[in-house]
Design an enzyme around this catalytic site. Structure first.
Site, PDB file in Angstrom:
ATOM      1  N   THR B 112      37.439  46.503  38.418  1.00 45.79           N
ATOM      2  CA  THR B 112      38.955  48.029  37.899  1.00 45.79           C
ATOM      3  C   THR B 112      37.005  49.009  38.048  1.00 45.79           C
ATOM      4  OG1 THR B 112      40.313  46.336  37.034  1.00 45.79           O
ATOM      5  CG2 THR B 112      39.671  49.213  37.239  1.00 45.79           C
ATOM      6  N   THR B 188      32.322  41.532  38.263  1.00 45.89           N
ATOM      7  CA  THR B 188      30.929  40.986  37.875  1.00 45.89           C
ATOM      8  C   THR B 188      30.334  39.286  38.126  1.00 45.89           C
ATOM      9  OG1 THR B 188      31.018  41.608  36.008  1.00 45.89           O
ATOM     10  CG2 THR B 188      30.246  42.584  37.066  1.00 45.89           C
ATOM     11  N   ASP B 189      31.552  38.976  37.754  1.00 46.27           N
ATOM     12  CA  ASP B 189      31.274  37.279  37.327  1.00 46.27           C
ATOM     13  C   ASP B 189      30.833  36.759  38.908  1.00 46.27           C
ATOM     14  OD1 ASP B 189      33.906  35.779  34.949  1.00 46.27           O
ATOM     15  OD2 ASP B 189      31.964  36.826  35.384  1.00 46.27           O
ATOM     16  N   LYS B 267      23.577  37.125  38.085  1.00 50.52           N
ATOM     17  CA  LYS B 267      23.961  38.074  36.910  1.00 50.52           C
ATOM     18  C   LYS B 267      23.035  36.961  35.326  1.00 50.52           C
ATOM     19  CE  LYS B 267      27.934  38.676  34.433  1.00 50.52           C
ATOM     20  NZ  LYS B 267      29.641  39.369  33.688  1.00 50.52           N
TER      21      LYS B 267
END
Lengths: 645, 466
Positions: B112, B188-189, B267
Site C-alpha cells: 500500500t 518490502t518483505d 532488507k
C-alpha cells in the site's frame, strides 16, 4: 482562595461554560508501549533525525482541517534522541512492544475513583497530530472509563471520559520552518481526565483542577514534579464556540486565563455584530491582494527595506469595511490585529515582529503616501482597511491567504482555536481546533479485555477518594484544611489514618510528622518513602510507648529514613532515650549545668534567663525527659537561687 | 494491508455469543445503537469485528471517535436508532496529462503505497488510481504523468512464479508502449527477491525500472511512503540509470533515498525505514526530491528506443538450505527425493557445511541436482579452495557463486533451470553476471558496518542526521 473578576451572575449572564482536560503522568517502571524506563528528563542527546508530516485523505477526498493547517506550515521536524530514554519505537522505526499492563491497571483504578463506567474491552486508537510532537504523526490512546463524576461544592461535576495514552515530545525550539524536540518524554504513560463543561466560573474551574489533581495522587502511583500534570481548559460563552487553552503552567493560573478568554470571546462577538451591521458578507472577501513591491521599494522602514533587499515580495491586502476593526481591543492590551499576526506567524512561519503592517497602526511604520498608493492600487475606500505582508514567495502566498481567511472568519465571531499560554498571561493562536474525525483504530495491537475478576481485584486495592478522606481528616480528627490537604496530596492520608486509629498516635503530632517533617526530610534528600509502612507505624508505637520525646522525634525519623533496614531500634540507638526520672534525678543532671553558668544567668531577668537556661541544658537532657519536665526542673533551680539569694 | 469490508455483511466478524446477542436484539454492523449495560448506557456505531478476536465483546465507535468493546455478559438491552451502510466508493477525479512531463508507468502488486482513511469506520482503504495518488501526494502531479495498473494485490511473502513472470511481461509491455520509466509498488518483505529476478527476466531495458514500497504504512502522517514514491517517480522519469533497482530511504531521516541494484540489495532490519542496503558494494545513486545523483558511472544508461529482452521463465523446483552445525544429511536427501532440481546452500564462513553432509552432496550430484554455494555472512566471497572442506565439497559438485547474495542466487537458479538442465550450461549461466549479481571486486566501502558504542562512531552519528 482566588477572587473572581466578575460575579457569579455576570458569568451566568454571558453564558460562560468551562471544561477541563487534565493530563497526569503515571509512575510505572516502563513506558506505555515499550521497555524504555519511565524516568527523569534529560537534555543530553546522542543523535538527531529529521522528519516531515503529511495529512491523510479522508474517504471524502478531504483533509482534516488541523492536518491541513499543519501541512501548510511545511515544517521540518528535528528529533533529539538519548540512547537511554528512547528506542526504535519512539522514533517510529518499530511497531509497539505491547501495552504496559501496570499502566492500564493504574488507569482503571483512577477511573474507578471518578465513578466511571469501565469499558469491557480496551481498543487502542490513533489520534493524528501533525505538529511533529509525536514522530509517528499520531498518538496511541484508549478509553478506559466513561461517564463518571466527582463532588465539588455540593454539585456533581461530570467526567466525560478517562483515557490512557502516550505522552508527546518536549519542544526545544520553533523557528521559521524548523521545529526541534527532545524525545525523552515520549511514550510516558498519561491519563487524561475530560470533564463536561460544568464549571460556571473561573474559580470553579480552578477548584475542579485541584480536586482532579488530588484524586489522581491519592493512588500514590502518579509522577510528581514539574510538568507531570498538565491541564488544558476549554472555554466558551453564549453565541461563541469552544476554544481550547493548552499549556496552563499551574492550576492557579486557571481563573485568570478563563476570565480573559471569556472577555476575548465577547470582544470577537462584538466585532462580528459590528461587521454585520456594516453589511459585510463572506462573499465580499475575494482572495484579492496585489504585489506592491515596486510601490514600497523606496521605503525607509527597516523590516520592509531589508526584506526587499533580500529579494522578498510585498503584498497589499484589502479588508472590506474593516475600518477600526483591527484596533478593536480583545482585553489584556491585545487587539484583533494580533490575532491576524499570530496566524501569519504560525502558519506562514513568518516570525518577525511585526510580520504585518496595517494602515491604522498607531506605531510608526511606512509613510502615509505608501498607504495611499496601496489603497488606490487595491481600489480600497475610506471604509476599508489595508494590510501589508512580506516574505519569500511561498510563505507570502500562505500569509496572504491566512490574513484573508482570518478576517473573513471575523464574521463568525469566535473561531474554534487551540491557544497557547504565553509568559505574559495572554493566549495566542497555536492551531486550528481539531475536528472529531482524526481518530482511527490502531491495528498494531489487539484489544485488551478487562474482566470482572480484574476489576474486582483493582477495586479492592483502590484507596478512598480524597473527598472522603478530607471529611474524615477535618471533621473526625480536627485537622486544619491545609494539613488535611497536605496529607492527601503527599499520598500519606492512609498511613496517617492507620497511625491514629491502629496505633493511637496523637492526631496533631502525627499530622505534623507526616507532612512538615516528611517534606523537610525530602528537601534534605533523605527519602521518607524508603521507610516501609510498618517502620513508620513502629515509629509511632515507640512514641506512644514513651520511648522518645516530641523534641527528638525529627531526629529519630531522620535516622529511620537513613537506614530503614535497622528499624526503629536502630533509629533509637543513637538518640537519647526517654527515662523515667524522678524530679531529684532530673535536677541532678540539670542543676549542675546551670551552676556552671550562674553568673550569666543571674545577670538577666528571670524570663530571659530561663530561656537561655533551656538552651544550655538541651544537650544534656533533651529526649531524656519531656520539655515541660525540663522547664520545671530549670524553674526549681531559679526558685532555689531566689531563696538562697 | 487491509481489504475493505463488504458492506452487505450484517454481522461481519461476529461469532458465538456476540453474534447471538446481536441477533437477539435485532441490531448489527453499522447500526447506530443505544446499549444498556450493567456498567452504564452507551451510544455508538456498531463496527465489524476482526475474525481473530474473541466472541465476548461487541465493538462500538462512540461520539468522540474512540472505539470501545462491550462485554457481552454485561449487556442488558440494545436498540437501533438508525442505520447507515458503509460505502467505500471513492470519488474518481480525472487528472489531465501534462505534455511537458515524462510518462511513467506505475504497476501495483499489493504494497500500500498510498491510502485513505474512512474516519467514520476506521478503515484504511488503499488508494491507487492517479487521482487518488495525486490527492495523497500532490507533488507527484508536478513530477510526471502517472499511468497506474494494478497487476495483483497480495502480501509480498505470497509472491511466486506466476507473479514474477506476470510482472516481467508487464514491464515489457510498458517499455514497448514508450513509457519513460517504470515504478513497481511492492511489499518490502520480498522486494529484494522480486528485484533480483526481474533483473534477470528483463534485460537491456532502455528505461529505469524502480521498485518502491513503504516501511511504515501509508495511512500514517509519518509514513515514508510519500517520499519514497516521490523519489521513485523522479528516478523513473528523469534518472539516467536504466536498470532494475530498489528505491527506499537512505537514513531513517527524511533526507534522501537510495537506488540499489536489484541483485545486490537486501532488507537488513525488520522495521527501520533505512532497512534496505546494498551488500558488498556501494549503491548506484542517491535520489532527492529534485535530483538523481549517481554514485558511480558504470551503469546502463537510458536509451531512446523501446527495445528490451524479456526472458520470463521460472522453475520453482529450487530451494534454499541454510546450513547449521549438526545438520544431518537426511534433510538434503529428502529435498532431492522430493524432486527439487536446484539447491542453493547458505554456508558458513567461506562457504562450508559439515562432514556428515558430504554423503548428501554426493547423492545430489549423482541425481543430477544442481548445488550452488553462497555465504551466510552475506558479505564477502565464497572461496572454497582455502580449506580442505571447501575443496572436498567442490569435488562433490558444489559450485561457488562468488559474492552472489543467497536470495539473488536462489532467484537466478530458479530462472536458469527453466532454460536448461545441462550441468555445464547451468554453471555457465549462473556464473556469468547479468546485472552485478556477482561483482569482480569488492572495494573497501562494500562493507561498512560500524558498531554502536565506539566513541568515534557515536561522535560521527551525533554530528549527522541519522
Amino acid at each position: 482562595m482566588h477572587t473572581d473578576f466578575l460575579t457569579f451572575d455576570d458569568y451566568q449572564h454571558i453564558g460562560l461554560k468551562c471544561g477541563l482536560e487534565v493530563h497526569q503522568q503515571l509512575r510505572t517502571r516502563h513506558k506505555l508501549f515499550c521497555k524504555c524506563p519511565n524516568t527523569s528528563y534529560t537534555d543530553h542527546y546522542d543523535a538527531e533525525i529529521l522528519r516531515h508530516m503529511r495529512p491523510t485523505l479522508s474517504e471524502m477526498g478531504e483533509y482534516d482541517r488541523t492536518a491541513l493547517m499543519e501541512f501548510r506550515t511545511r515544517k521540518e521536524i528535528l528529533y533529539r534522541l538519548n540512547r537511554d530514554r528512547v528506542c526504535t519505537y519512539e522514533i517510529d522505526d518499530a511497531p509497539p512492544f505491547g501495552l504496559n499492563r501496570e499502566a492500564l491497571e493504574i488507569a482503571v483504578e483512577i477511573a474507578g475513583l471518578f465513578h466511571c463506567n469501565i469499558v469491557g474491552e480496551i481498543h487502542i486508537a490513533r489520534k493524528q497530530y501533525l505538529d511533529g510532537s509525536i514522530p509517528t504523526g499520531f498518538q496511541r490512546t484508549m478509553i478506559v472509563g466513561l461517564e463518571g463524576w466527582f463532588p465539588m461544592n455540593g454539585r456533581r461535576i461530570r467526567v466525560r471520559q478517562l483515557s490512557l495514552e502516550e505522552d508527546a515530545c518536549r519542544e526545544v525550539s520553533d523557528v521559521g520552518h524548523r521545529r526541534t524536540y527532545f524525545t525523552d518524554r515520549l511514550c510516558i504513560p498519561l491519563i487524561e481526565v475530560v470533564t463536561e463543561p460544568d464549571f460556571r466560573t473561573p474559580e470553579e474551574a480552578w477548584q475542579g483542577a485541584e480536586v482532579i489533581r488530588r484524586t489522581t495522587r491519592v493512588t500514590g502511583k502518579v509522577r510528581r514534579g514539574a510538568g507531570s500534570t498538565r491541564q488544558d481548559t476549554n472555554v466558551s460563552v453564549s453565541g461563541g464556540d469552544r476554544v481550547e487553552i493548552k499549556g496552563v503552567p499551574g492550576t492557579r493560573y486557571i481563573p485568570h486565563l478563563v476570565h480573559w478568554e471569556a472577555i476575548r470571546q465577547r470582544a470577537l462577538l462584538e466585532i462580528a455584530t459590528t461587521l454585520k451591521h456594516r453589511g459585510l458578507a463572506r462573499e465580499d472577501f475575494g482572495d484579492t491582494w496585489k504585489d506592491v513591491t515596486e510601490l514600497v521599494r523606496l521605503t525607509t522602514w527597516p523590516l520592509l527595506r531589508d526584506a526587499i533587499a533580500k529579494g522578498h515580495r510585498v503584498n497589499a491586502i484589502r479588508l472590506p469595511r474593516f475600518k477600526g476593526i483591527l484596533n478593536h481591543s480583545l482585553g489584556q492590551n491585545r487587539r484583533f490585529v494580533d490575532e491576524v499576526r499570530d496566524r501569519v506567524r504560525v502558519v506562514a512561519c513568518l516570525d518577525s515582529e511585526p510580520n504585518l503592517l496595517y494602515c491604522e497602526d498607531p506605531l510608526p511604520n511606512v509613510a502615509q503616501r505608501i498607504w495611499q498608493r496601496a489603497a488606490v492600487a487595491l481600489g480600497a475606500d475610506e471604509h476599508d482597511s489595508v494590510v501589508l505582508v512580506w516574505g519569500a514567495p511561498r510563505d507570502l502566498q500562505t500569509a496572504s491567504e491566512e490574513v484573508v481567511w482570518r478576517c473573513r472568519d471575523a464574521l463568525t465571531g469566535v473561531v474554534p482555536d487551540t491557544r497557547q499560554v504565553e509568559e505574559d498571561g495572554t493566549t495566542r493562536f497555536e492551531r486550528v481546533l481539531a475536528g472529531p474525525n482524526r481518530m482511527y483504530p490502531d491495528t498494531d495491537m489487539p484489544p485488551v479485555a478487562i474482566t470482572a475478576e480484574q476489576l474486582a481485584r483493582i477495586q479492592a486495592r483502590t484507596p478512598a477518594a480524597p473527598w472522603d478522606r478530607y471529611e474524615i481528616l477535618t471533621k473526625e480528627y480536627g485537622l486544619p484544611d491545609d494539613a488535611a490537604d497536605a496529607l492527601i496530596l503527599d499520598g500519606n492520608a492512609d498511613l496517617y489514618l492507620k497511625a491514629v486509629r491502629e496505633v493511637g498516635a496523637p492526631p496533631r503530632f502525627a499530622s505534623h510528622l507526616l507532612t512538615n517533617a516528611y517534606r523537610r526530610l525530602q528537601r534534605r534528600w533523605e527519602a521518607p518513602e524508603s521507610i516501609p509502612q510498618e517502620g513508620v507505624l513502629d515509629f509511632f508505637r515507640a512514641y506512644v510507648a514513651g520511648r522518645f520525646t516530641r523534641e527528638v522525634a525529627y531526629r529519630v525519623l531522620e535516622r529511620l529514613a537513613h537506614d530503614p533496614a535497622a528499624g526503629i531500634e536502630g533509629a533509637l540507638a543513637g538518640v537519647p532515650q526517654r527515662e523515667e526520672l524522678s524530679k531529684l534525678d532530673l535536677d541532678a543532671r540539670v542543676h549542675p549545668v546551670l551552676e556552671e553558668h550562674r553568673e550569666l544567668l543571674r545577670a538577666r531577668p528571670r524570663e530571659k534567663a530561663e530561656h537561655i537556661a533551656m538552651g544550655l541544658v538541651r544537650s544534656v537532657v533533651e529526649g531524656v525527659a519531656r520539655g515541660p519536665e525540663i522547664r520545671q526542673s530549670v524553674a526549681r533551680w531559679f526558685d532555689l537561687e531566689e531563696v538562697i539569694g | 494491508m487491509s481489504t475493505p469490508a463488504v458492506p452487505s455483511d450484517r454481522y461481519r466478524g461476529y461469532k458465538g455469543r456476540a453474534l447471538d446477542l446481536l441477533k437477539q436484539f435485532g441490531v448489527g454492523v453499522w447500526s447506530l445503537a443505544t446499549v444498556k449495560t450493567t456498567r452504564g448506557t452507551v451510544e455508538g456505531l456498531i463496527l465489524p469485528r476482526s475474525e481473530t478476536f474473541d466472541d465476548l465483546h461487541i465493538v462500538l465507535k462512540i461520539d468522540s471517535g474512540y472505539n470501545i468493546g462491550l462485554d457481552v455478559t454485561t449487556i442488558e438491552d440494545m436498540s437501533e436508532k438508525s442505520f447507515k451502510k458503509a460505502d467505500y466508493h471513492i470519488p474518481e477525479r480525472v487528472v489531465p496529462r501534462n505534455p511537458a512531463l515524462p510518462d511513467v508507468k506505475l504497476l501495483g502488486t499489493g504494497g500500500t503505497i498510498a491510502s485513505r482513511l474512512d474516519y467514520r469506520t476506521g478503515a484504511v482503504i488503499p488508494s491507487f488510481s492517479p487521482g487518488e495518488l495525486y490527492g495523497a501526494v500532490p507533488e507527484l502531479a508536478e513530477i510526471s504523468n502517472l499511468d497506474t495498473e494494478k497487476i495483483f494485490g497480495i502480501f509480498s511473502e505470497n509472491m511466486g512464479r506466476e507473479q514474477y513472470i506476470g510482472a516481467a511481461l508487464k514491464c515489457g509491455e510498458a517499455i514497448r508502449a514508450g513509457f519513460k520509466g517504470i515504478v513497481i509498488g511492492h511489499g518490502t518483505d520480498t522486494m529484494a527477491h522480486t528485484a533480483a529476478v526481474l533483473s534477470y527476466m528483463v534485460q537491456s531495458s532502455p528505461v529505469p525500472i524502480v521498485m518502491v514500497g513503504s516501511q511504515r504504512s501509508s495511512d500514517r502522517p509519518s509514513s515514508d511512503a510519500a517520499l519514497n514514491l516521490i523519489h521513485a517517480v523522479t528516478a523513473a522519469g528523469y534518472g539516467d540509470i536504466a536498470e532494475t533497482m530498489v528505491c527506499m530511504f537512505g537514513p531513517t531521516s527524511d533526507e534522501y533515498g537510495l537506488l540499489h541494484r536489484g541483485t545486490r540489495v537486501r532488507k537488513m532490519h525488520s522495521s527501520y525505514r533505512s532497512t534496505f542496503r546494498t551488500v558488498g558494494d556501494i549503491p548506484v545513486a542517491m535520489v532527492t526530491r529534485e535530483h538523481v545523483i549517481p554514485l558511480r558511472d558504470d551503469y546502463n544508461h537510458r536509451r531512446d528506443d523501446t527495445n528490451v529482452t524479456i526472458d520470463a521463465v521460472y522453475d520453482d523446483r529450487v530451494t534454499l538450505l541454510w546450513f547449521y552445525p549438526g545438520m544431518k544429511p537426511d534433510i538434503m536427501k529428502a529435498m532431492v527425493d522430493l524432486g527439487y532440481r536446484g539447491i542453493v546452500i547458505g554456508g558458513t564462513g567461506l562457504g562450508h557445511v559439515n562432514r556428515p553432509m558430504y554423503e548428501a552432496l554426493k547423492y545430489a550430484q549423482d541425481k543430477g541436482v544442481h548445488v550452488y554455494m553462497t555465504v551466510q555472512t552475506l558479505w564477502g566471497y565464497v572461496q572454497m579452495y582455502v580449506y580442505e572442506t571447501g575443496r572436498e565439497m567442490m569435488e562433490l559438485g558444489v559450485i561457488p557463486t562468488g559474492n552472489m547474495l543467497p536470495e539473488a542466487a536462489f532467484m537466478k537458479l530458479s530462472w536458469v533451470l527453466a532454460h536448461t538442465d545441462d550441468r555445464d550450461e547451468v554453471r555457465s549461466r549462473m556464473l556469468t553476471p547479468i546485472a552485478s549479481e556477482i561483482t569482480e571486486r569488492e572495494p573497501h566501502d562494500g562493507y561498512l558496518i560500524y558498531q554502536g558504542g565506539i566513541p568515534e562512531v557515536e561522535e560521527f552519528v551525533s554530528r549527522h542526521l541519522k
